[in-house]
Design a protein around this motif. Structure first.
Motif, mmCIF file in Angstrom:
data_model
loop_
_atom_site.group_PDB
_atom_site.id
_atom_site.type_symbol
_atom_site.label_atom_id
_atom_site.label_comp_id
_atom_site.label_asym_id
_atom_site.label_seq_id
_atom_site.Cartn_x
_atom_site.Cartn_y
_atom_site.Cartn_z
ATOM 1 N N ILE A 182 -15.869 -75.398 20.882
ATOM 2 C CA ILE A 182 -17.280 -75.110 20.635
ATOM 3 C C ILE A 182 -17.896 -76.330 19.973
ATOM 4 C CG2 ILE A 182 -18.886 -73.611 19.368
ATOM 5 C CD1 ILE A 182 -16.892 -71.382 19.537
ATOM 6 N N ALA A 183 -19.158 -76.561 20.216
ATOM 7 C CA ALA A 183 -19.841 -77.702 19.620
ATOM 8 C C ALA A 183 -19.819 -77.599 18.098
ATOM 9 C CB ALA A 183 -21.287 -77.764 20.108
ATOM 10 N N THR A 184 -19.629 -78.722 17.443
ATOM 11 C CA THR A 184 -19.581 -78.741 15.978
ATOM 12 C C THR A 184 -20.867 -78.194 15.374
ATOM 13 O OG1 THR A 184 -18.128 -80.676 16.030
ATOM 14 C CG2 THR A 184 -19.264 -80.222 13.960
ATOM 15 N N SER A 185 -21.992 -78.557 15.967
ATOM 16 C CA SER A 185 -23.285 -78.086 15.449
ATOM 17 C C SER A 185 -23.394 -76.571 15.512
ATOM 18 C CB SER A 185 -24.425 -78.731 16.237
ATOM 19 O OG SER A 185 -24.316 -78.421 17.620
ATOM 20 N N ALA A 186 -22.815 -75.980 16.566
ATOM 21 C CA ALA A 186 -22.878 -74.513 16.702
ATOM 22 C C ALA A 186 -22.041 -73.832 15.629
ATOM 23 C CB ALA A 186 -22.391 -74.110 18.090
ATOM 24 N N VAL A 187 -20.880 -74.382 15.355
ATOM 25 C CA VAL A 187 -20.035 -73.817 14.305
ATOM 26 C C VAL A 187 -20.717 -73.956 12.957
ATOM 27 C CG1 VAL A 187 -17.810 -73.950 13.133
ATOM 28 C CG2 VAL A 187 -17.938 -74.305 15.597
ATOM 29 N N SER A 188 -21.267 -75.148 12.684
ATOM 30 C CA SER A 188 -21.954 -75.392 11.415
ATOM 31 C C SER A 188 -23.122 -74.430 11.228
ATOM 32 C CB SER A 188 -22.448 -76.834 11.370
ATOM 33 O OG SER A 188 -23.096 -77.096 10.149
ATOM 34 N N LYS A 189 -23.880 -74.202 12.309
ATOM 35 C CA LYS A 189 -25.031 -73.286 12.235
ATOM 36 C C LYS A 189 -24.565 -71.866 11.941
ATOM 37 C CE LYS A 189 -29.460 -72.244 12.944
ATOM 38 N NZ LYS A 189 -29.454 -70.795 12.931
ATOM 39 N N ARG A 190 -23.487 -71.446 12.574
ATOM 40 C CA ARG A 190 -22.951 -70.101 12.325
ATOM 41 C C ARG A 190 -22.561 -69.934 10.853
ATOM 42 N NH1 ARG A 190 -21.767 -65.805 16.403
ATOM 43 N NH2 ARG A 190 -22.093 -66.785 18.414
ATOM 44 N N ILE A 191 -21.900 -70.934 10.295
ATOM 45 C CA ILE A 191 -21.459 -70.844 8.903
ATOM 46 C C ILE A 191 -22.661 -70.834 7.962
ATOM 47 C CG2 ILE A 191 -20.100 -71.948 7.087
ATOM 48 C CD1 ILE A 191 -18.452 -70.717 9.370
ATOM 49 N N GLN A 192 -23.652 -71.678 8.255
ATOM 50 C CA GLN A 192 -24.855 -71.705 7.425
ATOM 51 C C GLN A 192 -25.580 -70.365 7.463
ATOM 52 O OE1 GLN A 192 -27.165 -75.016 8.813
ATOM 53 N NE2 GLN A 192 -25.715 -76.559 8.066
ATOM 54 N N ASP A 193 -25.706 -69.790 8.658
ATOM 55 C CA ASP A 193 -26.362 -68.485 8.792
ATOM 56 C C ASP A 193 -25.580 -67.405 8.051
ATOM 57 O OD1 ASP A 193 -28.311 -69.646 10.295
ATOM 58 O OD2 ASP A 193 -27.587 -68.897 12.226
ATOM 59 N N LEU A 194 -24.255 -67.502 8.102
ATOM 60 C CA LEU A 194 -23.411 -66.526 7.418
ATOM 61 C C LEU A 194 -23.603 -66.606 5.910
ATOM 62 C CD1 LEU A 194 -21.220 -64.354 7.724
ATOM 63 C CD2 LEU A 194 -19.517 -66.178 7.664
ATOM 64 N N GLU A 195 -23.631 -67.826 5.377
ATOM 65 C CA GLU A 195 -23.852 -68.001 3.941
ATOM 66 C C GLU A 195 -25.237 -67.514 3.544
ATOM 67 O OE1 GLU A 195 -21.146 -71.755 2.543
ATOM 68 O OE2 GLU A 195 -22.917 -72.236 3.757
ATOM 69 N N SER A 196 -26.210 -67.759 4.403
ATOM 70 C CA SER A 196 -27.573 -67.312 4.122
ATOM 71 C C SER A 196 -27.655 -65.790 4.125
ATOM 72 C CB SER A 196 -28.533 -67.906 5.161
ATOM 73 O OG SER A 196 -29.849 -67.417 4.971
ATOM 74 N N ALA A 197 -26.982 -65.167 5.090
ATOM 75 C CA ALA A 197 -27.011 -63.710 5.186
ATOM 76 C C ALA A 197 -26.322 -63.056 3.993
ATOM 77 C CB ALA A 197 -26.337 -63.259 6.480
ATOM 78 N N LEU A 198 -25.240 -63.663 3.555
ATOM 79 C CA LEU A 198 -24.491 -63.109 2.426
ATOM 80 C C LEU A 198 -25.026 -63.582 1.082
ATOM 81 C CD1 LEU A 198 -20.859 -63.415 3.840
ATOM 82 C CD2 LEU A 198 -22.279 -61.373 3.700
ATOM 83 N N ARG A 199 -25.939 -64.522 1.138
ATOM 84 C CA ARG A 199 -26.608 -65.049 -0.058
ATOM 85 C C ARG A 199 -25.624 -65.591 -1.091
ATOM 86 N NH1 ARG A 199 -30.455 -60.040 -1.411
ATOM 87 N NH2 ARG A 199 -28.572 -58.967 -0.689
ATOM 88 N N THR A 200 -24.595 -66.280 -0.596
ATOM 89 C CA THR A 200 -23.631 -66.903 -1.505
ATOM 90 C C THR A 200 -22.881 -68.002 -0.754
ATOM 91 O OG1 THR A 200 -21.794 -66.485 -3.016
ATOM 92 C CG2 THR A 200 -21.758 -65.291 -0.935
ATOM 93 N N PRO A 201 -22.549 -69.089 -1.417
ATOM 94 C CA PRO A 201 -21.771 -70.145 -0.742
ATOM 95 C C PRO A 201 -20.374 -69.642 -0.413
ATOM 96 C CG PRO A 201 -22.818 -70.964 -2.761
ATOM 97 C CD PRO A 201 -22.941 -69.475 -2.781
ATOM 98 N N LEU A 202 -19.889 -69.982 0.754
ATOM 99 C CA LEU A 202 -18.557 -69.573 1.190
ATOM 100 C C LEU A 202 -17.588 -70.747 1.253
ATOM 101 C CD1 LEU A 202 -19.621 -67.207 4.111
ATOM 102 C CD2 LEU A 202 -18.896 -66.533 1.804
ATOM 103 N N LEU A 203 -18.132 -71.961 1.361
ATOM 104 C CA LEU A 203 -17.292 -73.148 1.481
ATOM 105 C C LEU A 203 -17.771 -74.231 0.525
ATOM 106 C CD1 LEU A 203 -17.134 -73.412 5.384
ATOM 107 C CD2 LEU A 203 -15.329 -72.529 3.892
ATOM 108 N N VAL A 204 -16.820 -74.991 0.031
ATOM 109 C CA VAL A 204 -17.138 -76.183 -0.753
ATOM 110 C C VAL A 204 -16.888 -77.385 0.144
ATOM 111 C CG1 VAL A 204 -16.557 -77.582 -2.767
ATOM 112 C CG2 VAL A 204 -16.524 -75.076 -2.926
ATOM 113 N N ARG A 205 -17.913 -78.153 0.416
ATOM 114 C CA ARG A 205 -17.791 -79.318 1.282
ATOM 115 C C ARG A 205 -17.244 -80.497 0.480
ATOM 116 N NH1 ARG A 205 -20.733 -74.789 2.872
ATOM 117 N NH2 ARG A 205 -21.352 -74.960 5.073
#
Length: 317
Positions: free
Chosen positions: A47-70
């Motif tokens: 899968i495209a990297t941008s698509a994965v990144s967008k999914r993770i960002q949307d997930l963090e936004s939906a859950l209203r909490t950071p899930l990963l430390v970059r």
């Protein structure tokens, strides 16, 4: 008159949360954590990297909490991310189990089983055992890797492995442990010119003064040797440390010391190396393997079939 629900209330369910917590997003999140980075996860999932990144960002936004430390070297989960990874793995596993069980009605027993075993088991009885099991259940795929006892237990506990096969104590909480049907015998290996090579059998204390080839500190064999040497007051002289039974045999064949390895492994190496096998006259040289699994009664049928085979002989005995 019916009450109108306040969508802005913190207690109200989030529409974003219900739409973003889909199986694909959860699977991608698990992949990102297991690969330690979004780029590697995207490559693994095609899968495209941008698509994965967008999914993770949307997930963090939906859950209203950071899930990963970059970080510079990749990503690691936050405390919330660790909580999500536990739930996501269980959910994905349940979905896979459902699919496997339903397909089994049409195609016979099938599924994937992740097995982590000690090196001695991987090189001793497992090739024959896996062959017999696979012939009986050709639609069950076995993902087999080797490891040390502590890592095997942790893998089963955090559900990155379905079954663990090891020797020694199981200290990880929450695991169900059963005796394995297979055993092994530890023996001594040395070069033909070694002063002890003509011995029919040896006790551990008779190795005092002779260089020993050590194994990794966390390996079951090395821990056993340390424990028994301390118990009997035997001073073992270490000359070299290696990371595998094959390396121990190779070093022993070169006259660098005495190695302690499983009999089955020693016989295979001795078939093409100048190696002498001497019986180790100690009761602890006879080792019993253990099979550990988490919540066995909730495992897919493919896992239960392999556990049954390893512990009781199962349908193949």
């Amino acid at each position: 008159m019916s009450e109108r629900r306040d969508e802005s209330s913190p207690l109200a369910p989030s529409r974003a949360m219900t739409t973003r917590l889909d199986l694909m997003t959860l699977r991608l999140f698990v992949s990102v954590v297991e690969h330690g980075g979004i780029v590697r996860a995207a490559q693994s999932e095609f899968i495209a990297t941008s698509a994965v990144s967008k999914r993770i960002q949307d997930l963090e936004s939906a859950l209203r909490t950071p899930l990963l430390v970059r970080q510079r070297q990749g990503v690691i989960p936050t405390e919330a991310g660790n909580a999500l990874i536990r739930h996501a793995r269980r959910l994905l596993r349940a979905m896979a189990e459902m699919e496997t069980e339903l397909l089994s009605f049409a195609d016979g027993e099938r599924g994937n089983v992740r097995v982590m075993v000690s090196e001695s088991a991987l090189t001793d009885f497992f090739p024959t055992g896996v062959k017999a099991f696979s012939e009986a259940y050709p639609n069950i795929f076995i993902d087999l890797v080797g490891g040390l006892s502590p890592s095997i237990q942790r893998a089963v506990a955090d559900e990155t492995a379905d079954i663990g096969v090891l020797v020694g104590s199981v200290t990880e909480p929450g695991l169900e442990v059963s005796p394995c049907r297979f055993r092994d015998l530890l023996v001594l290996v040395m070069a033909p010119q070694h002063p002890l090579a003509q011995s029919g059998s040896l006790r551990l204390n008779q190795l005092a003064g002779h260089p020993i080839i050590e194994q990794e500190p966390n390996s079951s064999v090395q821990r056993l040797l340390r424990s028994e040497a301390a118990r009997t007051g035997t001073a073992l002289q270490a000359r070299i440390r290696v990371a595998s039974f094959e390396a121990a045999c190779n070093m022993a064949a070169e006259g660098l010391g005495v190695g302690v390895v499983p009999m089955g492994f020693a016989r295979r190496i001795a078939s093409y190396q100048p190696l002498v096998i001497v019986h180790l006259d100690e009761p602890w040289a006879h080792r019993e393997y253990k099979v550990c699994v988490k919540q066995r009664d909730q495992q897919p049928k493919a896992v239960e079939l392999l556990v049954s085979y390893l512990t009781r002989g199962g349908p193949l005995a």
